[in-house]
Design a protein around this motif. Structure first.
Motif, mmCIF file in Angstrom:
data_model
loop_
_atom_site.group_PDB
_atom_site.id
_atom_site.type_symbol
_atom_site.label_atom_id
_atom_site.label_comp_id
_atom_site.label_asym_id
_atom_site.label_seq_id
_atom_site.Cartn_x
_atom_site.Cartn_y
_atom_site.Cartn_z
ATOM 1 N N LEU A 1 57.583 37.883 81.826
ATOM 2 C CA LEU A 1 57.179 38.076 83.219
ATOM 3 C C LEU A 1 57.174 36.748 83.962
ATOM 4 N N LEU A 2 57.890 36.713 85.067
ATOM 5 C CA LEU A 2 57.986 35.498 85.872
ATOM 6 C C LEU A 2 57.200 35.669 87.171
ATOM 7 N N LEU A 3 56.211 34.793 87.382
ATOM 8 C CA LEU A 3 55.428 34.816 88.620
ATOM 9 C C LEU A 3 56.068 33.885 89.644
ATOM 10 N N LYS A 4 56.177 34.374 90.870
ATOM 11 C CA LYS A 4 56.779 33.588 91.943
ATOM 12 C C LYS A 4 55.858 33.568 93.158
ATOM 13 N N LEU A 5 56.075 32.586 94.022
ATOM 14 C CA LEU A 5 55.338 32.483 95.284
ATOM 15 C C LEU A 5 56.275 32.728 96.441
ATOM 16 N N ALA A 6 55.792 33.392 97.469
ATOM 17 C CA ALA A 6 56.589 33.584 98.684
ATOM 18 C C ALA A 6 56.408 32.380 99.598
ATOM 19 N N GLY A 7 57.457 32.045 100.347
ATOM 20 C CA GLY A 7 57.355 30.949 101.308
ATOM 21 C C GLY A 7 57.145 29.601 100.679
ATOM 22 N N ALA A 8 57.704 29.396 99.457
ATOM 23 C CA ALA A 8 57.529 28.109 98.777
ATOM 24 C C ALA A 8 58.493 27.052 99.305
ATOM 25 N N GLY A 9 59.421 27.468 100.179
ATOM 26 C CA GLY A 9 60.296 26.490 100.816
ATOM 27 C C GLY A 9 61.655 26.314 100.178
ATOM 28 N N ASP A 10 61.930 27.043 99.084
ATOM 29 C CA ASP A 10 63.235 26.911 98.441
ATOM 30 C C ASP A 10 63.927 28.263 98.428
ATOM 31 N N GLU A 11 64.795 28.499 99.395
ATOM 32 C CA GLU A 11 65.465 29.786 99.508
ATOM 33 C C GLU A 11 66.512 30.002 98.411
#
Length: 358
Positions: free
Chosen positions: A206-216
């Protein structure tokens, strides 16, 4: 008299008990001797099978030790525990620092224990390259889960292990399974190198990610994205909810660019908030779908067999490396070669060749 008031936080100091001054010295001596006495391998095993958390912790400490005697005893305990292992679901959870791994794991673990599961959390904390120390603060960060009788949290220092996977995490899984834990959660440091090692010891990644981290570009980067069985956009709450929904669409598109997995599973993207315990049930439901899918087509067992082969080769490599550096002749010559390199009288490659030929 102990303070009966329930603390609001794990970060509190418990009021102590004053010494009445009438404690029997012989009784104190007897208690100290019992505490110092080391249980036998069989005693440790018997207690682990009964679900004794103290025995489990002691066995894990032996596994993590570099002492030769401890290693021998640890191997004996693991051998006894082997027939009682392989009965759990192993889930790897990773993500960059700050993504909210500990908060998510607490919510996720609490959801599982509420539904009758026994959860073991193996949290790997980064070790300092300077002092070699680790904070091991995951128990403090998981305030509710640490008090749950159906949960066991074990923080371990990453040490010199690649990317922060504790050197003995694999053996610790076996001990936890023998102690009756049916769900093992492995949290990584999340520095970018540990994912391959974690992937090789879990059933679901499972990979957790953040939205709006600045790297599209994150959504189309290879490597870790290809290993993920699911992506969870964490901290999907409040003002960040809109960004999280946008990120979900982008990651879903990106996942379709990758070749099909050997398991035949199509990774999915979900939203969750570990802080508010939202979307947690959906994550577990997705993992159950994956387990049903991989067990039906035989991939689950196939993956476990491949992992065992990988860890055989990895253990051989680790042992060879350990034996090499602990060899007295090598130790002595290594210092000499380092001095020669410093003086510019040899090259690192020539020195390495000489040491290996020894």
């Amino acid at each position: 008299m102990l303070n009966d008031k329930k603390p609001s936080s794990a970060l509190h100091e418990t009021k102590g008990v004053t010494d009445p001054g009438t404690t029997n010295k012989d009784a104190l001596s007897s208690i100290k001797k019992k505490r110092q006495a080391q249980p036998t391998t069989k005693e440790l095993f018997d207690d682990i099978i009964k679900g004794n958390m103290t025995a489990l912790s002691r066995a894990i400490t032996l596994v993590e030790s570099t002492n030769a005697e401890h290693l021998k005893k640890a191997n004996e305990v693991i051998q006894l525990c082997l027939p009682h292992s392989n009965k759990s679901v192993r889930i790897g959870i990773t993500g960059v620092p700050g993504v909210g791994k500990s908060t998510f794991i607490e919510s996720f673990g609490t959801h599982l224990t509420t539904n009758g599961k026994k959860v073991a959390v193996l949290a790997v904390d980064p070790s300092s390259t300077l002092s070699k120390g680790s904070i091991l603060g995951d128990k403090t960060r998981m305030e509710d889960l640490v008090k749950d009788h159906n949960a066991f949290i074990r923080p371990s220092p990453s040490g010199t292990s690649l990317g922060g996977v504790a050197r003995k995490s694999r053996e610790t899984i076996i001990l936890c399974e023998a102690a009756g834990f049916d769900t093992i959660l492995i949290e990584t440091v999340g520095v970018g190198q540990s994912e391959t090692a974690v992937h090789s010891m879990v059933d679901f990644f499972l990979l957790l990610k953040l939205a709006g981290a600045g790297d599209e570009l994150q959504g189309i980067k290879r490597g870790i994205m290809e290993m993920a069985d699911a992506i969870v956009i964490n901290k999907a709450d409040g003002d960040n909810l809109k960004n999280a929904r946008t990120a979900k669409v982008e990651f879903n598109r990106a996942l379709h660019l990758y070749p099909a997995k050997d398991s035949g599973w199509q990774p999915k993207v979900l939203l969750a908030s570990g802080l508010r315990s939202e979307g947690i049930a959906e994550v577990w439901s997705l993992i159950e779908d994956y387990l049903n899918h991989s067990q039906k087509n035989g991939f689950f067992e196939h993956k476990r067999h491949e992992q065992n082969k990988f860890w055989l080769l990895q253990t051989i490599e680790d042992r060879l490396k350990s034996d090499f550096y602990n060899n007295p002749t090598i130790k002595k010559e290594l210092q000499q070669q380092l001095k020669l390199i410093e003086e510019g009288k040899t090259t690192p490659f020539a020195a390495a060749e000489l040491l290996l030929n020894l």
